[in-house]
Scaffold this motif. Structure first.
Motif, short mmCIF file in Angstrom:
data_model
loop_
_atom_site.label_atom_id
_atom_site.label_comp_id
_atom_site.label_asym_id
_atom_site.label_seq_id
_atom_site.Cartn_x
_atom_site.Cartn_y
_atom_site.Cartn_z
N LEU A 338 7.10 -7.55 82.28
CA LEU A 338 6.52 -6.39 81.60
C LEU A 338 6.42 -5.15 82.40
CD1 LEU A 338 5.29 -5.22 78.70
CD2 LEU A 338 3.24 -5.16 79.80
N LYS A 339 7.16 -4.03 82.58
CA LYS A 339 7.22 -2.94 83.23
C LYS A 339 6.28 -2.09 82.96
CE LYS A 339 10.99 -4.58 84.99
NZ LYS A 339 10.72 -5.31 86.12
N PHE A 340 5.63 -1.17 83.92
CA PHE A 340 4.55 -0.22 83.80
C PHE A 340 4.98 0.66 82.84
CE2 PHE A 340 0.75 1.06 85.31
CZ PHE A 340 0.62 0.59 86.81
N GLU A 341 6.17 1.13 82.47
CA GLU A 341 6.45 2.17 81.76
C GLU A 341 6.37 1.48 80.24
OE1 GLU A 341 7.08 5.28 81.28
OE2 GLU A 341 6.24 5.15 83.57
N ARG A 342 6.57 0.35 80.06
CA ARG A 342 6.47 -0.42 78.77
C ARG A 342 4.90 -0.51 78.46
NH1 ARG A 342 9.61 -0.32 75.15
NH2 ARG A 342 9.32 -2.33 74.36
N LEU A 343 4.18 -1.01 79.56
CA LEU A 343 2.77 -1.31 79.21
C LEU A 343 2.25 0.16 78.67
CD1 LEU A 343 0.28 -2.89 81.92
CD2 LEU A 343 -0.08 -1.11 80.28
N LEU A 344 2.53 1.12 79.36
CA LEU A 344 1.84 2.67 79.14
C LEU A 344 2.65 2.87 77.65
CD1 LEU A 344 0.38 4.78 80.28
CD2 LEU A 344 2.45 5.70 81.25
N ASN A 345 3.76 2.63 77.34
CA ASN A 345 4.60 3.03 76.26
C ASN A 345 3.61 2.33 74.86
OD1 ASN A 345 6.30 4.48 76.07
ND2 ASN A 345 8.11 3.33 76.55
N PHE A 346 3.14 0.98 75.14
CA PHE A 346 2.33 0.45 74.15
C PHE A 346 1.12 1.04 73.87
CE2 PHE A 346 4.72 -3.67 75.40
CZ PHE A 346 5.84 -3.36 74.69
N ILE A 347 0.46 1.45 75.07
CA ILE A 347 -0.85 2.43 74.86
C ILE A 347 -0.78 3.77 74.25
CG2 ILE A 347 -2.70 3.56 76.06
CD1 ILE A 347 -2.72 1.09 78.07
N LYS A 348 0.54 4.23 74.56
CA LYS A 348 0.93 5.65 73.69
C LYS A 348 1.00 5.09 72.26
CE LYS A 348 3.86 8.21 75.90
NZ LYS A 348 5.01 8.48 76.98
N THR A 349 1.69 4.20 71.92
CA THR A 349 1.81 4.03 70.47
C THR A 349 0.51 3.66 69.97
OG1 THR A 349 3.75 2.62 71.31
CG2 THR A 349 3.34 2.50 69.03
N SER A 350 -0.39 2.80 70.57
CA SER A 350 -1.54 2.74 70.09
C SER A 350 -2.30 4.13 69.79
CB SER A 350 -2.35 1.91 70.83
OG SER A 350 -1.84 0.66 71.03
N LEU A 351 -2.43 5.08 70.83
CA LEU A 351 -3.07 6.09 70.53
C LEU A 351 -2.56 6.91 69.22
CD1 LEU A 351 -3.30 7.38 74.28
CD2 LEU A 351 -5.20 6.38 72.99
N LYS A 352 -1.35 6.90 69.34
CA LYS A 352 -0.71 7.56 68.16
C LYS A 352 -1.28 7.21 66.74
CE LYS A 352 3.39 8.33 70.27
NZ LYS A 352 4.83 8.40 70.35
N ARG A 353 -0.95 5.78 66.83
CA ARG A 353 -1.47 4.98 65.55
C ARG A 353 -2.95 5.50 65.38
NH1 ARG A 353 -0.14 -1.27 65.94
NH2 ARG A 353 -1.13 -1.07 63.60
N LEU A 354 -3.60 5.51 66.06
CA LEU A 354 -5.23 5.64 66.09
C LEU A 354 -5.42 7.30 65.92
CD1 LEU A 354 -6.42 2.98 68.59
CD2 LEU A 354 -6.65 2.99 65.93
#
Lengths: 391, 391
Positions: A338-354
């Motif tokens: 799991l690359k750093f960028e991917r980890l960060l992307n999942f967090i961004k996706t969550s922030l957008k969903r929420l």
């Protein structure tokens, strides 16, 4: 020549000059002939096609990376070799963690010793060996550790499934001295009970030390969830720093029993709540807290499992962020894949969903006694991101 | 409606939902008509094409990002708005740095307030404004800061060349109270003289606080080079942690005069050597040390200068690693445009050219009072890598 020769072809020489430590069949000249002459696990002398000395390594034709480099100098690999390497490594660790008795002494490729992990828990040494080549050298390793540490016990925690790829059996064995499991040690002023025989990996995840220290600083006066707590590293560092209460969540009842014990001996019993169960499930109806720390086991164990594993990380981070009204969120991954960028992307996706804002106030990696070899990317595996959330 | 409307088109709405804070001409419906009706720098109400309220922002048709978001709620942007935002930001900083009087209160987009930087140096507040829209709000900003801090002085350090893109003049001005430059402040127990009027940026680079703390821990008993030292942040943190001697290298004689002064007031005079000159040049014939810290100014100020700037970073890191026999190397970049991977690549290239092994034992980012907005990638700018080298 100290050991039988293995000759690198042009491709192998490139890899060598790129300062990598691993070589495949395709990088070895006359691989077939070579593997007929050399017994699996034997030490070898590494040469260029022009017969220049390149290094010493060990050879296992049955493994995908059949040759691993141990030294770029012409030297015997014996007790003295390990004693010198361990002495250097120890000096560095003492400068990293003055006064601390628990640390990783050897992090395989990160310390240029492929296949070997050594964790020191005060008077108990826990060794993990991943390769046949290193297993053949185990007596030297043990002797060197005895000389350097005069330990109470040395444990071979050789139960990592990686070993099967090298045709090695899985076992755990006290090879020297005696040990009563779990052992009592102190880290950063906190008493821990570490199950060096029956626990996960070497018994304790030392790789989160700096991250625990950093996160604990945020936790004063707060209520905290330590998700996938195992025996409670993050949570207890928070309590030491003045957290009001910590919910330790883990699937393993045994780990949580140790959490309770550790809480007792540190006099934090009334600040500790253990929740046995699935973190994913519990986060759907979580206790209200000001800080959530999620440090799951590796969801991606190989290339094949990237998609499926990434989905799990994404879901987990989403549930964690959703559970938080306001406060700190820390998401970790110990999957190299799991690359750093991917980890960060999942967090961004969550922030957008929420539809909430988050400020990134922390990025963390593995502790410095788990050094990263810049040329062996597998040695960089632990990543974490911390956010402050205000809904 | 509180302010005149600006309507986002479909593309703009996407950007809004992606939680970015900046919008270009192409993301605004009837941009030309809109810009005729609204004076440059005015506050505006942001609407969707369906006339839904989206937020409040400011508008400057002359700027590439002509619209920047200040709030997703329908509220007046006045003294109260800033007072509330600053109060929240202050609470977070106090939890980050208990007992510390110097910190960044507002990091523009990282704190969701585009165009505004506020640094607190105990009783002196330094404000930087980057946009016309924010410049128009400066009185509210100043009033809110007065209420919250009752400072001795407020300095507008509006000399950043970015301002010219917004058609703003460059100036430095004490807008409230009195200040004697440099001011004396204490950070992490070290006395610093900060040139809030005549210095670089706001006078001191607070963004390296955690990295200074982390690196200092390695430096006990060591000889250190602090390259591009400015007034000596890294070096003095090392001295505080017990470094034997620090060589401060900088081009600016004025900065090094302050280094000498700061050394004196902290009683480290005999441990400080200043070298005025070009770091690249001095590293070619460097003093022998155990630790080298290189924290250069941004070599890449825009997309256009990536190649040329990257070359400079590569050369610098090479010289630094070459200068070191054994010990710690720390290389930083404050160029947003230099990606972490590139920085690491330059270090790998250097290690290969020098044919030495390095263990990565540190990766650092900007301090947490400079929060990263995950949706505005420009807010992630500071990166550093640390290695332990044994030749």
């Amino acid at each position: 020549m100290l050991y039988p020769p293995v000759v690198l072809n042009k491709k192998g020489l490139q890899t060598y000059l790129q300062r990598h430590l691993w070589f495949t069949q395709k990088e070895i000249k006359d691989f077939k002939k070579t593997s007929e002459k050399i017994a699996p696990g034997d030490l070898v002398t590494i040469l260029s096609e022009e017969n220049h000395f390149l290094g010493i390594g060990y050879f296992n034709p049955q493994s995908f990376y059949c040759l691993k480099l141990l030294s770029r100098e012409e030297q015997k690999i014996d007790e003295k070799f390990f004693l010198e390497a361990f002495t250097k490594a120890l000096k560095l660790r003492k400068s990293f963690y003055p006064g601390e008795g628990c640390f990783r002494l050897v992090f395989s490729e990160g310390d240029f010793i492929p296949g070997l992990i050594v964790d020191i828990f005060e008077k108990v040494v826990v060794v993990q060996i991943h390769t046949l080549g290193m297993e053949r050298l185990v007596d030297f390793v043990i002797e060197a550790l005895k000389v350097l540490f005069t330990p109470q016990a040395i444990v071979l925690k050789n139960d990592h499934t990686k070993r099967q790829e090298e045709g090695l059996p899985l076992y755990t064995k006290v090879v020297y001295g005696n040990v009563e499991d779990p052992i009592l040690v102190t880290m950063d002023g906190i008493k821990f009970l570490v199950p060096v025989i029956t626990g996960q990996k070497t018994g304790f995840f030392l790789d989160q030390r700096e991250n625990r220290r950093a996160i604990a600083r945020f936790s004063k006066g707060l209520q905290v969830i330590d998700g996938f707590s195992y025996i409670g590293g993050f949570g207890f560092y928070c309590l030491k720093s003045g957290a009001d209460r910590v919910f330790f969540i883990d699937r393993s009842a045994n780990a949580l029993l140790l959490v309770e014990e550790i809480a007792k001996i540190n006099h934090w019993k009334e600040k500790v709540i253990t929740l046995q169960g699935d973190v994913f499930h519990i986060l759907k109806n979580p206790p209200k807290v000001d800080m959530i720390i999620l440090d799951p086991p590796a969801f991606i164990k190989s290339h094949k499992h990237v998609l499926e594993g990434e989905k799990k990380y994404e879901t987990l981070y989403f549930l964690g962020l959703k559970a938080l009204e306001r406060g700190f969120f820390f998401g970790f991954s110990c999957s190299h894949f799991l690359k750093f960028e991917r980890l960060l992307n999942f967090i961004k996706t969550s922030l957008k969903r929420l539809q909430v804002d988050g400020k990134i106030i922390f990025k963390g990696i593995q502790a410095k006694d788990h050094p990263i070899n810049p040329f062996v990317e597998e040695t960089f595996y632990l990543k974490g991101v911390g956010l402050y959330i205000e809904k």
